[in-house]
Design a protein around this motif. Sequence first.
Motif, PDB file in Angstrom:
ATOM      1  N   VAL A  40      18.832  42.189  -5.589  1.00 49.95           N
ATOM      2  CA  VAL A  40      18.581  40.670  -5.954  1.00 49.95           C
ATOM      3  C   VAL A  40      19.566  39.821  -5.481  1.00 49.95           C
ATOM      4  CG1 VAL A  40      18.630  39.170  -7.889  1.00 49.95           C
ATOM      5  CG2 VAL A  40      17.720  41.549  -8.234  1.00 49.95           C
ATOM      6  N   ILE A  41      20.977  39.954  -5.271  1.00 53.64           N
ATOM      7  CA  ILE A  41      21.925  39.141  -4.939  1.00 53.64           C
ATOM      8  C   ILE A  41      21.855  38.801  -3.238  1.00 53.64           C
ATOM      9  CG2 ILE A  41      23.693  40.611  -4.376  1.00 53.64           C
ATOM     10  CD1 ILE A  41      24.033  37.011  -5.532  1.00 53.64           C
ATOM     11  N   PHE A  42      21.479  39.903  -2.680  1.00 52.92           N
ATOM     12  CA  PHE A  42      21.018  39.729  -1.300  1.00 52.92           C
ATOM     13  C   PHE A  42      19.906  38.979  -1.010  1.00 52.92           C
ATOM     14  CE2 PHE A  42      18.705  40.959   2.397  1.00 52.92           C
ATOM     15  CZ  PHE A  42      19.440  40.924   3.385  1.00 52.92           C
ATOM     16  N   ASN A  43      18.817  39.048  -1.718  1.00 58.79           N
ATOM     17  CA  ASN A  43      17.598  38.062  -1.426  1.00 58.79           C
ATOM     18  C   ASN A  43      17.996  36.711  -1.765  1.00 58.79           C
ATOM     19  OD1 ASN A  43      15.861  40.158  -0.660  1.00 58.79           O
ATOM     20  ND2 ASN A  43      15.623  40.855  -2.736  1.00 58.79           N
ATOM     21  N   ILE A  44      18.586  36.412  -3.105  1.00 55.09           N
ATOM     22  CA  ILE A  44      19.055  35.218  -3.418  1.00 55.09           C
ATOM     23  C   ILE A  44      19.562  34.422  -2.308  1.00 55.09           C
ATOM     24  CG2 ILE A  44      20.178  33.599  -5.005  1.00 55.09           C
ATOM     25  CD1 ILE A  44      19.212  35.846  -7.396  1.00 55.09           C
ATOM     26  N   THR A  45      20.919  35.087  -1.766  1.00 59.33           N
ATOM     27  CA  THR A  45      21.854  34.232  -0.907  1.00 59.33           C
ATOM     28  C   THR A  45      20.917  34.153   0.244  1.00 59.33           C
ATOM     29  OG1 THR A  45      22.587  36.620  -0.394  1.00 59.33           O
ATOM     30  CG2 THR A  45      23.934  35.130  -2.008  1.00 59.33           C
ATOM     31  N   LEU A  46      20.326  34.981   0.787  1.00 58.75           N
ATOM     32  CA  LEU A  46      19.790  34.830   2.048  1.00 58.75           C
ATOM     33  C   LEU A  46      18.427  33.985   2.046  1.00 58.75           C
ATOM     34  CD1 LEU A  46      18.925  35.705   4.938  1.00 58.75           C
ATOM     35  CD2 LEU A  46      17.192  37.330   3.939  1.00 58.75           C
ATOM     36  N   MET A  47      18.041  33.667   0.795  1.00 56.32           N
ATOM     37  CA  MET A  47      16.960  32.484   0.388  1.00 56.32           C
ATOM     38  C   MET A  47      17.448  31.125   0.537  1.00 56.32           C
ATOM     39  SD  MET A  47      14.006  31.256   0.275  1.00 56.32           S
ATOM     40  CE  MET A  47      12.624  32.570   0.156  1.00 56.32           C
ATOM     41  N   ALA A  48      18.747  31.290  -0.335  1.00 56.24           N
ATOM     42  CA  ALA A  48      19.484  29.832  -0.450  1.00 56.24           C
ATOM     43  C   ALA A  48      19.924  29.584   0.876  1.00 56.24           C
ATOM     44  CB  ALA A  48      20.752  30.191  -1.121  1.00 56.24           C
ATOM     45  N   CYS A  49      20.363  30.330   1.962  1.00 54.09           N
ATOM     46  CA  CYS A  49      20.912  29.906   3.261  1.00 54.09           C
ATOM     47  C   CYS A  49      19.900  29.382   3.988  1.00 54.09           C
ATOM     48  CB  CYS A  49      21.517  31.179   4.068  1.00 54.09           C
ATOM     49  SG  CYS A  49      22.303  30.742   5.599  1.00 54.09           S
ATOM     50  N   CYS A  50      18.530  29.932   4.011  1.00 53.27           N
ATOM     51  CA  CYS A  50      17.387  29.379   4.336  1.00 53.27           C
ATOM     52  C   CYS A  50      17.016  28.117   4.107  1.00 53.27           C
ATOM     53  CB  CYS A  50      16.212  30.370   4.336  1.00 53.27           C
ATOM     54  SG  CYS A  50      16.101  31.961   5.224  1.00 53.27           S
ATOM     55  N   VAL A  51      17.177  27.939   2.706  1.00 53.49           N
ATOM     56  CA  VAL A  51      16.872  26.538   2.098  1.00 53.49           C
ATOM     57  C   VAL A  51      17.831  25.461   2.690  1.00 53.49           C
ATOM     58  CG1 VAL A  51      17.165  25.090  -0.053  1.00 53.49           C
ATOM     59  CG2 VAL A  51      15.820  27.373   0.047  1.00 53.49           C
ATOM     60  N   GLU A  52      19.317  26.003   3.003  1.00 47.33           N
ATOM     61  CA  GLU A  52      20.428  25.081   3.566  1.00 47.33           C
ATOM     62  C   GLU A  52      19.888  24.693   4.681  1.00 47.33           C
ATOM     63  OE1 GLU A  52      23.544  22.657   3.823  1.00 47.33           O
ATOM     64  OE2 GLU A  52      22.777  23.439   2.041  1.00 47.33           O
ATOM     65  N   LEU A  53      19.383  25.462   5.642  1.00 50.79           N
ATOM     66  CA  LEU A  53      19.273  25.261   6.976  1.00 50.79           C
ATOM     67  C   LEU A  53      17.907  24.351   7.185  1.00 50.79           C
ATOM     68  CD1 LEU A  53      19.258  28.834   8.388  1.00 50.79           C
ATOM     69  CD2 LEU A  53      20.658  26.767   9.368  1.00 50.79           C
TER      70      LEU A  53
END
Length: 799
Positions: free
Chosen positions: A474-487
């Motif tokens: 879960v934490i991997f998916n959340i942080t990866l998605m958050a990084c994509c949103v930030e981009l």
Amino acid sequence: MSEPDPQELGAEVVSGLVATNDDRLEMINAEYTNLCRDLNMDRQTELQGYETYLEVSQRCSMEGTASHWMCRAIYTACRRTSTPTVTGQNAVVKGNCVSLNNLLRCCKMSIYEFKTKIKQWCDMANLPQEFVNEIEDLDRKFSITFMLHKRFRIIMDMIFSCPPNEKKHSKYISLHGNHAHGKCSYIKLDDICWRLFLCAKNQKPSNTVDLVTSFNLMICCIDLIYNNVLAEKRTDLINPKFEGLPSNWTELDFRHNPHCILSNFCDMTEEAKAMKATTFRQIMSSFFQASTIYGNKDTMLGLLANENFERNLKSLNISYEQYVLSVGEFDERILSAYDAGEHTALNDQSLRPPVTPLTRKQDLPAQPAMAGDKFEPVHNATTNVKQLSAFGRITEPTDFVKQAGEEVIAKLLSIIEEIEQKFLAKYPSTEAKSRFQLAKSFFFYLLDQILQAEIRNKPDIDLKRLLVQKVSLVIFNITLMACCVELVLEAYKTELKFPWVLDCFSISAFEFQKIIEIVVRHGSHEGCLNRSLIKHLNSIEETCLERLAWARNSTVWDMIASAQLPLPTWLMVNLDRAAGALQIFLRKVYLLGWLRIQKLCSELSLCEKTPESIWHIFEHSITHETDLMKDRHLDQNIMCAIYIYIRVKRMEDPKFSDIMRAYRNQPQAVNSVYREVFMDINEDGEPKGKRAAQPKKVTQSHSLFVSQMSKNEIQQSPNQMVYSFCRSPRQAMNEKVRGGKRMLSFGDDPGLGGVVEAKRPHISQVKVVMDDPDLQSAEQQPAVTTEGGVGGEGGEQET
């Protein structure tokens, strides 16, 4: 003749000084009063501004023109007041009805001077943080509009031409459109198009919170005015060299048909066309309905007809003035009111590309071929969006990822759905859904790239088991998605700046910093992340490492509390091959600290070996006095370490003020680092600190820093400066800067792993690692996977 008594002479001098000060105060009061009369201010606000001015002048040195300081005092006094109106219940007018344009004109102050010095005034006057945030928000909005106006000028000059009998631009004459009546002139055409855009973007401010969307809206306004010029057959206003003209536009029997020119100026043509057909048409319909503009509401033509043009220009001006007064924002018509030459400083500021962080600077993609030209913010933003949009066709997990099985993919999509709902609830724009969709597309692409790379590095691992474990994390998916949103937010240049995504998705900075290097590494393939976006990721990683991850409520303190102290040194975190999450975090912090110490020492012209000595002081503060980083900034401790070294060596220079001056030239420098330093906690255990007008907080922090450091660190004479540490990290650290992947974990790793039992290695051991290619490649490879699978206890996967 007898000489005067010395006491009488001294009394005369003091009397003269008092008289001089009184005269000066009287002159200031008179100048301030006259200024307020010119602005037609109310007495209460006038007094509030003057009291603040006097109070600040007694504490701080006010160099330069007095009226410029008065301008800041008046603006803040007005901005903090509001006036009830009769237009509706609870309706107010902010800014005390004082126009910023008039204020700047009366004070003979440029926009650039005001923008830069109003922030300084906020510090000097100790204004509340809420007010400072408002000023920063206004500044950010005005900066976006300024960048757009530069592009506006270029496009207008490409499409239209000024008849030879007209003056192209003249100072102030176009601000209110008070020209002689008659047919539309070039200046009026320019005015009505810019006013139309300003009113349109304020009609639905939630739709125009970013640079790219605002640019698309501006192009729609220009496109509409262009079609109206053609419909009125005003060939004298058309630039015949414009490539978007219809072939028969000069013929007498020319009949106007809708002619779209969006593709001539916009890289995101489809997005702009969608806006033209929806949002822009809705805005124009509301303008016709409210009689803000007059013409044919079906075709949106006739805006420039002789019977409509003057009242349209007047109506748009009135509408915009009412908006500016109601919210107290900058009057952005000022951009078209001044000569272009007066924007020199603002031009230089807006055309300066973002600074390059020190992290992974050597790994950045090469500058594009057009790098020799000046930085163009709008083009840079639209290019970034265009690159990310190339992945918009990916709407679901790839076939490779789907091998994890239907149950795992269903869980993944459920996680993404939860993340999306959080984003939609907090993103203040109707574009929220499309923004998240773009981020989701890039997420699916990156997930595929990351997992395929992991399989290549671990060919003996069962594919399905790895996919199940990784995709389910879960934490991997959340942080990866958050990084994509930030981009995506960065590409569009929204006003929502990092760490907004951390708050939106309730992610700790410590967890988030783990994903950034992974995204940079795998997102750089095929050029999907360009230099600008990679620099942004490197910058926010540094923000996590230098400050956010050290916050009092950060998970890093729980890990430190359960670790054996003192914390491992840089040698220990470089040599250990079974690194835990805390050890990897410290490795990155040490590297960042070393880079910044080197750069600051270079800026201060300190001798070559000085960074090594300063490094030991800094490293000791991390390993033995770790609490010094709690709620503080890495750079504060670095500056204090430099100052300790200078004092111990009894050097005449540099002074502490020189250190702060050198710090301001660093790419990551921000004023708050030396103006706001956490000193203590209150009775509730919460940080207490206050903003300072002068940069004294770091020197106070230095006293605290010194009191925490051991006597051996700070009280030795220059000839006795012997450290109980290993040699500096110069050679090995520089090797780490030049290359090598770091291993990152998202599992429930045991913090430091086994590193705390390791003996302190000698520098020669590090040199062996750096010189031996087999050992070096082994250090860069992931640890052997345990029975628990990827990310299990004691293991560390390369991602």
